[in-house]
Design a protein around this motif. Structure first.
Motif, PDB file in Angstrom:
ATOM      1  N   PRO A 292       0.818  -1.231   0.000  1.00 51.95           N
ATOM      2  CA  PRO A 292       0.000   0.000   0.000  1.00 51.95           C
ATOM      3  C   PRO A 292       0.847   1.274   0.000  1.00 51.95           C
ATOM      4  O   PRO A 292       0.505   2.248  -0.684  1.00 51.95           O
ATOM      5  N   LEU A 293       1.956   1.279   0.760  1.00 51.23           N
ATOM      6  CA  LEU A 293       2.830   2.449   0.788  1.00 51.23           C
ATOM      7  C   LEU A 293       3.535   2.627  -0.555  1.00 51.23           C
ATOM      8  O   LEU A 293       3.653   3.743  -1.068  1.00 51.23           O
ATOM      9  N   ILE A 294       4.007   1.521  -1.125  1.00 52.07           N
ATOM     10  CA  ILE A 294       4.682   1.577  -2.423  1.00 52.07           C
ATOM     11  C   ILE A 294       3.721   2.072  -3.504  1.00 52.07           C
ATOM     12  O   ILE A 294       4.099   2.864  -4.377  1.00 52.07           O
ATOM     13  N   GLN A 295       2.476   1.638  -3.407  1.00 49.75           N
ATOM     14  CA  GLN A 295       1.504   2.068  -4.411  1.00 49.75           C
ATOM     15  C   GLN A 295       1.236   3.566  -4.322  1.00 49.75           C
ATOM     16  O   GLN A 295       1.044   4.242  -5.342  1.00 49.75           O
ATOM     17  N   ARG A 296       1.249   4.111  -3.098  1.00 46.49           N
ATOM     18  CA  ARG A 296       1.089   5.559  -2.945  1.00 46.49           C
ATOM     19  C   ARG A 296       2.220   6.310  -3.647  1.00 46.49           C
ATOM     20  O   ARG A 296       1.995   7.309  -4.330  1.00 46.49           O
ATOM     21  N   ILE A 297       3.435   5.815  -3.466  1.00 45.93           N
ATOM     22  CA  ILE A 297       4.582   6.449  -4.136  1.00 45.93           C
ATOM     23  C   ILE A 297       4.419   6.337  -5.646  1.00 45.93           C
ATOM     24  O   ILE A 297       4.634   7.302  -6.390  1.00 45.93           O
ATOM     25  N   ALA A 298       4.023   5.143  -6.112  1.00 39.62           N
ATOM     26  CA  ALA A 298       3.840   4.927  -7.542  1.00 39.62           C
ATOM     27  C   ALA A 298       2.753   5.840  -8.109  1.00 39.62           C
ATOM     28  O   ALA A 298       2.838   6.271  -9.265  1.00 39.62           O
ATOM     29  N   ASN A 299       1.781   6.163  -7.282  1.00 40.74           N
ATOM     30  CA  ASN A 299       0.679   7.009  -7.746  1.00 40.74           C
ATOM     31  C   ASN A 299       1.009   8.490  -7.688  1.00 40.74           C
ATOM     32  O   ASN A 299       0.180   9.322  -8.094  1.00 40.74           O
ATOM     33  N   GLY A 300       2.187   8.842  -7.166  1.00 38.23           N
ATOM     34  CA  GLY A 300       2.595  10.238  -7.213  1.00 38.23           C
ATOM     35  C   GLY A 300       2.812  10.926  -5.886  1.00 38.23           C
ATOM     36  O   GLY A 300       3.171  12.109  -5.847  1.00 38.23           O
ATOM     37  N   ASP A 301       2.618  10.249  -4.766  1.00 43.90           N
ATOM     38  CA  ASP A 301       2.843  10.849  -3.450  1.00 43.90           C
ATOM     39  C   ASP A 301       4.347  11.048  -3.255  1.00 43.90           C
ATOM     40  O   ASP A 301       5.106  10.084  -3.211  1.00 43.90           O
ATOM     41  N   ARG A 302       4.769  12.307  -3.153  1.00 42.46           N
ATOM     42  CA  ARG A 302       6.203  12.612  -3.040  1.00 42.46           C
ATOM     43  C   ARG A 302       6.630  12.908  -1.607  1.00 42.46           C
ATOM     44  O   ARG A 302       7.758  13.317  -1.362  1.00 42.46           O
ATOM     45  N   SER A 303       5.753  12.711  -0.642  1.00 39.59           N
ATOM     46  CA  SER A 303       6.130  12.923   0.757  1.00 39.59           C
ATOM     47  C   SER A 303       7.119  11.832   1.183  1.00 39.59           C
ATOM     48  O   SER A 303       7.173  10.773   0.552  1.00 39.59           O
ATOM     49  N   PRO A 304       7.899  12.066   2.243  1.00 39.46           N
ATOM     50  CA  PRO A 304       8.891  11.060   2.673  1.00 39.46           C
ATOM     51  C   PRO A 304       8.217   9.870   3.349  1.00 39.46           C
ATOM     52  O   PRO A 304       8.130   9.806   4.574  1.00 39.46           O
ATOM     53  N   ILE A 305       7.727   8.965   2.563  1.00 40.53           N
ATOM     54  CA  ILE A 305       6.992   7.809   3.086  1.00 40.53           C
ATOM     55  C   ILE A 305       7.957   6.744   3.609  1.00 40.53           C
ATOM     56  O   ILE A 305       7.881   6.329   4.771  1.00 40.53           O
ATOM     57  N   LEU A 306       8.879   6.306   2.750  1.00 42.71           N
ATOM     58  CA  LEU A 306       9.851   5.273   3.124  1.00 42.71           C
ATOM     59  C   LEU A 306      11.265   5.825   3.227  1.00 42.71           C
ATOM     60  O   LEU A 306      12.061   5.336   4.032  1.00 42.71           O
TER      61      LEU A 306
END
Length: 596
Positions: free
Chosen positions: A82-96
């Motif tokens: 789910p976190l990786i998918q957020r990044i893939a969808n364009g979320d540029r916040s420091p998730i990982l």
């Protein structure tokens, strides 16, 4: 067996100051493996302390192993998806990661289910390049004169895709070959390839392979080593030569380029390379039109010192075929890497394939190892991971990594066995992927066990000068009871003395005798598994299978034949190529185990 290759008296001395510096770096990293690991973890936790993922575990600035292990859980890809998918969808916040995710590295596309997306950051290219830079200094200790010729390596890229958020997604080797680290690499006499960059970077597999083979033939006298990433890739190149030698020799004879090669950059590049050479064309034609292709590699490239291919794990099945085509040349496995992380290198690259061990480089990531009992059904929650420096010789572990790119305590799925140490860094033999391949009832058959059964059964074919060159399997549950179905592609070197149907039936039984006691109990006592079936397919079937996988997005450079298949179009392709079917003629041996 404990081994310490770099201090071996069988090796030579460094060939240059550059090599000496690289070897010294290996010594420094492995001599202080535990402290290097402590520093790596502290650095990772410090730089990524403000990421969404780590903040969720309330580390409160802690950088020590104990706090990290007590608060951050061990995870799988499914946990992070789910976190990786957020990044893939364009979320540029420091998730990982606190560093921007530069691209995604995809899995090879041959695993069950969809390809995985592994986040990475730009500096990981530097880390991968560092490991690459250590390979030749080690090899030069064992093989002299590699600066006097060239390497014929069949290397390939794949056309990349983009995620919904615009990030590139591509295999790790495509990422590397398209980077400036590779494209604008400085001249190194020990790393000169016959293949021009234009051919390697061409996404069309036919045009790329054709051009690389053509260049390799032109420079046959200069080639000192032949290779590909995996053994299967090199065998595909030999098969390509078998199918295309007439057009290749035509091009060499006339100094022209096959019109099927339409890539503009390749045609411009080859205009500087092509030249009419009737003598060379005649020689290659004479060799290729012979029925016997034994030692074809050394016949075409007579100065080849070794093959560089991965022949560990599932690739070990290709060793007899490589020996046939190369006359038994040494096979060098130089490094251990995956899309998630580059792990280490083989400090004794000219060893026998069965003895290959990889030394983990402690600066590449933070490593942990989950103890793995080969005969246990799985890992219990009470099993605690072991640090890099504390693994024990002879024991097996599942690899867990924490990377600079934002994977924390991630289970890679590889099972490794400790064979020794180089200084304080452990050396591992790759055993297998953790996933089970086949199961009908309570039985569970993994890749290593299936491969052993294949090898044992293929012994019956030796007297007929026949070998199994490729295989896959599936669990057929449409019948009652279900059964294992094994697809074989055979190489018969003497068509006048081929194996009979009775012999191939016995191969089915030999496979069953090689499988575990749970399987045999299901067959004999429970009657919950039917007789094993072998389906022999036409020659070239597995090449068609790879072409199909590539057409669906797999990378030719990372492609591995799936050892178990379930996808309907693949099953239909295999079944349409079957030339004969064979069943186990009797029950395998099984007696109840005595309980103590």
């Amino acid at each position: 067996m404990e081994i310490d290759p770099i201090s071996s008296t069988q090796m030579g001395t460094p060939t240059s100051q550059k090599d000496a510096k690289a070897l010294q770096f290996i010594e420094e990293m492995t001599r202080n493996a535990d402290s290097v690991q402590q520093n790596v973890l502290a650095q990772l936790l410090t730089r990524n302390a403000e990421t969404e993922y780590l903040k969720g575990f309330s580390l409160d600035g802690a950088k020590d192993r104990e706090t990290f292990k007590s608060k951050v859980p061990i995870v799988t890809y499914e946990d992070l998806q789910p976190l990786i998918q957020r990044i893939a969808n364009g979320d540029r916040s420091p998730i990982l990661s606190s560093h921007s995710i530069s691209e995604f590295l995809t899995s090879s596309g041959t695993s069950a289910g969809e390809r995985k997306l592994m986040p990475t950051i730009k500096e990981e290219l530097d880390r991968r390049q560092l490991l690459y830079s250590l390979l030749m200094p080690v090899m030069n200790l064992y093989v002299k004169g590699l600066d006097k010729g060239k390497a014929l390596y069949f290397l390939f890229t794949k056309s990349e895709t983009r995620t919904p958020g615009g990030l590139v997604a591509r295999p790790v080797l495509t990422s590397y070959y398209k980077s400036d680290h590779f494209k604008t690499r400085p001249y190194d006499p020990y790393n000169v390839y016959t293949s021009p960059n234009e051919a390697i970077l061409c996404p069309d597999s036919f045009q790329s392979m054709y051009t690389q083979m053509l260049c390799g033939l032109y420079e046959r006298e200069q080639v000192l080593r032949v290779g590909a990433v995996f053994a299967s890739g090199l065998l595909r190149a030999i098969r390509f030569l078998q199918l295309n030698w007439q057009q290749l020799t035509h091009d060499i004879r006339t100094g022209s380029l096959n019109p099927k090669v339409t890539d503009v950059s390749i045609r411009e590049c080859m205009a500087r390379i092509l030249r009419p050479d009737p003598d060379l064309a005649d020689f290659i034609a004479r060799e290729c039109q012979k029925d016997d292709w034994e030692r074809i590699i050394t016949r075409i490239w007579p100065n080849t010192k070794y093959l560089e291919v991965i022949v560990t794990g599932a690739m070990a099945q290709y060793i007899p075929t490589l020996d046939y085509y190369s006359g038994g040349l040494p096979k060098a496995c130089t490094m251990y890497a995956s899309s998630e992380c580059y792990f280490g290198l083989n400090l004794n690259p000219m060893c026998n394939p069965s003895e290959v061990s990889y030394t983990i480089m402690p600066n590449m990531a933070y490593f942990e190892f989950l103890p793995h009992e080969p005969n246990s059904p799985g890992l219990g929650v009470s099993v605690q991971p072991v640090d890099l420096a504390n693994v024990e010789i002879g024991k097996e572990y599942e690899l867990v990594i924490t990377t600079y790119a934002g994977l924390y305590r991630y289970r890679v799925g590889d099972i490794l066995r400790v064979t020794g140490f180089h200084n304080s860094a452990p050396q591992f033999q790759f055993i297998r992927r953790k996933n089970v391949l086949l199961s009908i009832d309570t039985d569970k058959t993994d890749e290593a066990e299936l491969q052993t059964a294949i090898e044992n059964a293929s012994q019956l074919l030796r007297k007929f000068n026949t070998s199994v060159v490729e295989y896959t399997s599936y669990a057929d549950t449409k019948t009652i009871p279900g059964r294992y179905v094994i697809y074989w592609e055979l190489l018969a070197k003497d068509s006048a003395n081929s194996a009979s149907n009775e012999v191939l039936d016995q191969c089915c039984l030999a496979m069953e005798e090689s499988l575990n006691s749970v399987y045999r109990q299901c067959r004999v006592s429970d009657n919950s598994i039917g007789p094993l079936e072998i389906r022999v397919v036409k020659n070239g079937t597995f090449e068609e299978l790879m072409d199909y996988a590539i057409s669906r997005g797999a990378s030719i450079n990372q492609y591995k034949v799936p050892r178990c298949v379930s996808f309907t179009p693949i099953m239909e392709l295999l079944d349409s190529r079957v030339v004969s079917t064979h069943f186990s003629p009797s029950l395998p041996h099984w007696v109840p185990e005595r309980r103590r």
